[in-house]
Design a protein around this motif. Structure first.
Motif, PDB file in Angstrom:
ATOM      1  N   LYS A  90       0.844  -1.210   0.000  1.00  0.00           N
ATOM      2  CA  LYS A  90       0.000   0.000   0.000  1.00  0.00           C
ATOM      3  C   LYS A  90       0.868   1.245   0.000  1.00  0.00           C
ATOM      4  O   LYS A  90       2.030   1.219   0.390  1.00  0.00           O
ATOM      5  CB  LYS A  90      -0.912   0.020   1.232  1.00  0.00           C
ATOM      6  CG  LYS A  90      -1.874  -1.117   1.324  1.00  0.00           C
ATOM      7  CD  LYS A  90      -3.038  -0.911   0.408  1.00  0.00           C
ATOM      8  CE  LYS A  90      -4.041  -2.041   0.597  1.00  0.00           C
ATOM      9  NZ  LYS A  90      -5.221  -1.860  -0.181  1.00  0.00           N
ATOM     10  N   LYS A 137      -5.476   6.792 -10.106  1.00  0.00           N
ATOM     11  CA  LYS A 137      -5.838   6.052 -11.316  1.00  0.00           C
ATOM     12  C   LYS A 137      -7.057   5.180 -10.997  1.00  0.00           C
ATOM     13  O   LYS A 137      -7.411   5.028  -9.823  1.00  0.00           O
ATOM     14  CB  LYS A 137      -4.661   5.186 -11.780  1.00  0.00           C
ATOM     15  CG  LYS A 137      -3.440   5.978 -12.204  1.00  0.00           C
ATOM     16  CD  LYS A 137      -2.364   5.105 -12.789  1.00  0.00           C
ATOM     17  CE  LYS A 137      -1.595   4.388 -11.717  1.00  0.00           C
ATOM     18  NZ  LYS A 137      -0.400   3.693 -12.164  1.00  0.00           N
ATOM     19  N   PRO A 138      -7.681   4.594 -12.016  1.00  0.00           N
ATOM     20  CA  PRO A 138      -8.854   3.734 -11.762  1.00  0.00           C
ATOM     21  C   PRO A 138      -8.588   2.590 -10.780  1.00  0.00           C
ATOM     22  O   PRO A 138      -9.488   2.161 -10.068  1.00  0.00           O
ATOM     23  CB  PRO A 138      -9.208   3.196 -13.147  1.00  0.00           C
ATOM     24  CG  PRO A 138      -8.722   4.257 -14.088  1.00  0.00           C
ATOM     25  CD  PRO A 138      -7.468   4.804 -13.455  1.00  0.00           C
ATOM     26  N   ASP A 139      -7.339   2.098 -10.709  1.00  0.00           N
ATOM     27  CA  ASP A 139      -7.034   1.012  -9.761  1.00  0.00           C
ATOM     28  C   ASP A 139      -6.745   1.543  -8.352  1.00  0.00           C
ATOM     29  O   ASP A 139      -6.287   0.805  -7.489  1.00  0.00           O
ATOM     30  CB  ASP A 139      -5.879   0.152 -10.263  1.00  0.00           C
ATOM     31  CG  ASP A 139      -4.548   0.904 -10.299  1.00  0.00           C
ATOM     32  OD1 ASP A 139      -4.492   2.103  -9.949  1.00  0.00           O
ATOM     33  OD2 ASP A 139      -3.541   0.276 -10.676  1.00  0.00           O
ATOM     34  N   GLN A 140      -7.010   2.834  -8.133  1.00  0.00           N
ATOM     35  CA  GLN A 140      -6.849   3.498  -6.836  1.00  0.00           C
ATOM     36  C   GLN A 140      -5.397   3.700  -6.416  1.00  0.00           C
ATOM     37  O   GLN A 140      -5.114   3.907  -5.239  1.00  0.00           O
ATOM     38  CB  GLN A 140      -7.629   2.764  -5.727  1.00  0.00           C
ATOM     39  CG  GLN A 140      -9.129   2.747  -5.946  1.00  0.00           C
ATOM     40  CD  GLN A 140      -9.711   4.145  -6.016  1.00  0.00           C
ATOM     41  OE1 GLN A 140      -9.646   4.898  -5.055  1.00  0.00           O
ATOM     42  NE2 GLN A 140     -10.300   4.517  -7.143  1.00  0.00           N
ATOM     43  N   THR A 141      -4.467   3.659  -7.368  1.00  0.00           N
ATOM     44  CA  THR A 141      -3.079   3.993  -7.056  1.00  0.00           C
ATOM     45  C   THR A 141      -2.829   5.440  -7.476  1.00  0.00           C
ATOM     46  O   THR A 141      -3.397   5.915  -8.459  1.00  0.00           O
ATOM     47  CB  THR A 141      -2.080   3.059  -7.768  1.00  0.00           C
ATOM     48  OG1 THR A 141      -2.299   3.124  -9.179  1.00  0.00           O
ATOM     49  CG2 THR A 141      -2.246   1.623  -7.285  1.00  0.00           C
ATOM     50  N   ASP A 143      -1.149   8.723  -9.031  1.00  0.00           N
ATOM     51  CA  ASP A 143      -0.289   8.989 -10.184  1.00  0.00           C
ATOM     52  C   ASP A 143       0.111  10.447 -10.298  1.00  0.00           C
ATOM     53  O   ASP A 143       0.949  10.773 -11.129  1.00  0.00           O
ATOM     54  CB  ASP A 143      -0.905   8.477 -11.486  1.00  0.00           C
ATOM     55  CG  ASP A 143      -2.140   9.231 -11.925  1.00  0.00           C
ATOM     56  OD1 ASP A 143      -2.702  10.011 -11.130  1.00  0.00           O
ATOM     57  OD2 ASP A 143      -2.562   9.037 -13.073  1.00  0.00           O
TER      58      ASP A 143
END
Length: 173
Positions: A90, A137-141, A143
């Motif tokens: 995480k 980002k869409p994967d919740q990371t 950027d």
């Protein structure tokens, strides 16, 4: 698939990490800051508690520089410690708003965040960093981290220095 692997190897062999800086305009630091990037970290705060955070690096090179290159010159960095404990795999999340920059290195987190800042030729930096956008980002990371800096310190002659400006710091990792 083989073609893609060959292109990837060729790009790496030709140089460049694929991670680039974005525009920054910060006054008070000499030479001038021209770009920024961000990296996540896990480190102990001033109380010894292991926490997750983000480092905003301010670079001498302009927008589009390779933030992983040994040739890129970091002029300053703001380390933002959160109150989020280290969790494998995480990265810390940041809320929009002001974060106090203290001279203590590393800072002790008593609320949700604390920050410290170092800059070439400037000591005792205090003030604030304001996070205006923490883009996911869409994967919740994460950027991209955008914000402003308003701080001050002293140069090598003990003269006051004001550090202000904006940054757009894409994640460089």
């Amino acid at each position: 698939m083989k073609r893609l692997a060959c292109l990837t190897v060729l790009a790496a062999a030709c140089g460049g990490s694929g991670f680039q800086t974005a525009p920054a305009m910060v006054t008070g630091i000499n030479p001038s800051v021209q770009s920024a990037s961000a990296t996540s970290f896990n480190a102990a705060d001033g109380a010894g508690t292991m926490l997750m955070g983000w480092k905003i690096s301010l670079w001498q090179q302009g927008d589009g520089a390779d933030c992983m290159s040994n040739d890129t010159v970091r002029l300053a960095a703001v380390s933002i410690f959160t109150n989020q404990p280290v969790v494998a795999g995480k990265k810390a999340s940041l809320d929009a708003g002001d974060i106090v920059i203290v001279a203590e290195s590393p800072p002790t987190v008593t609320g949700t965040t604390a920050a410290n800042m170092g800059a070439m030729g400037i000591g005792g930096i205090v003030g604030s960093v304001n996070i205006t956008e923490f883009h996911l980002k869409p994967d919740q990371t994460a950027d991209d981290i955008k914000g402003t800096i308003s701080a001050g310190g002293n140069d090598m002659n003990s003269s006051p220095v004001t550090i202000t400006g904006t940054f757009d710091a894409p994640v460089c990792e």
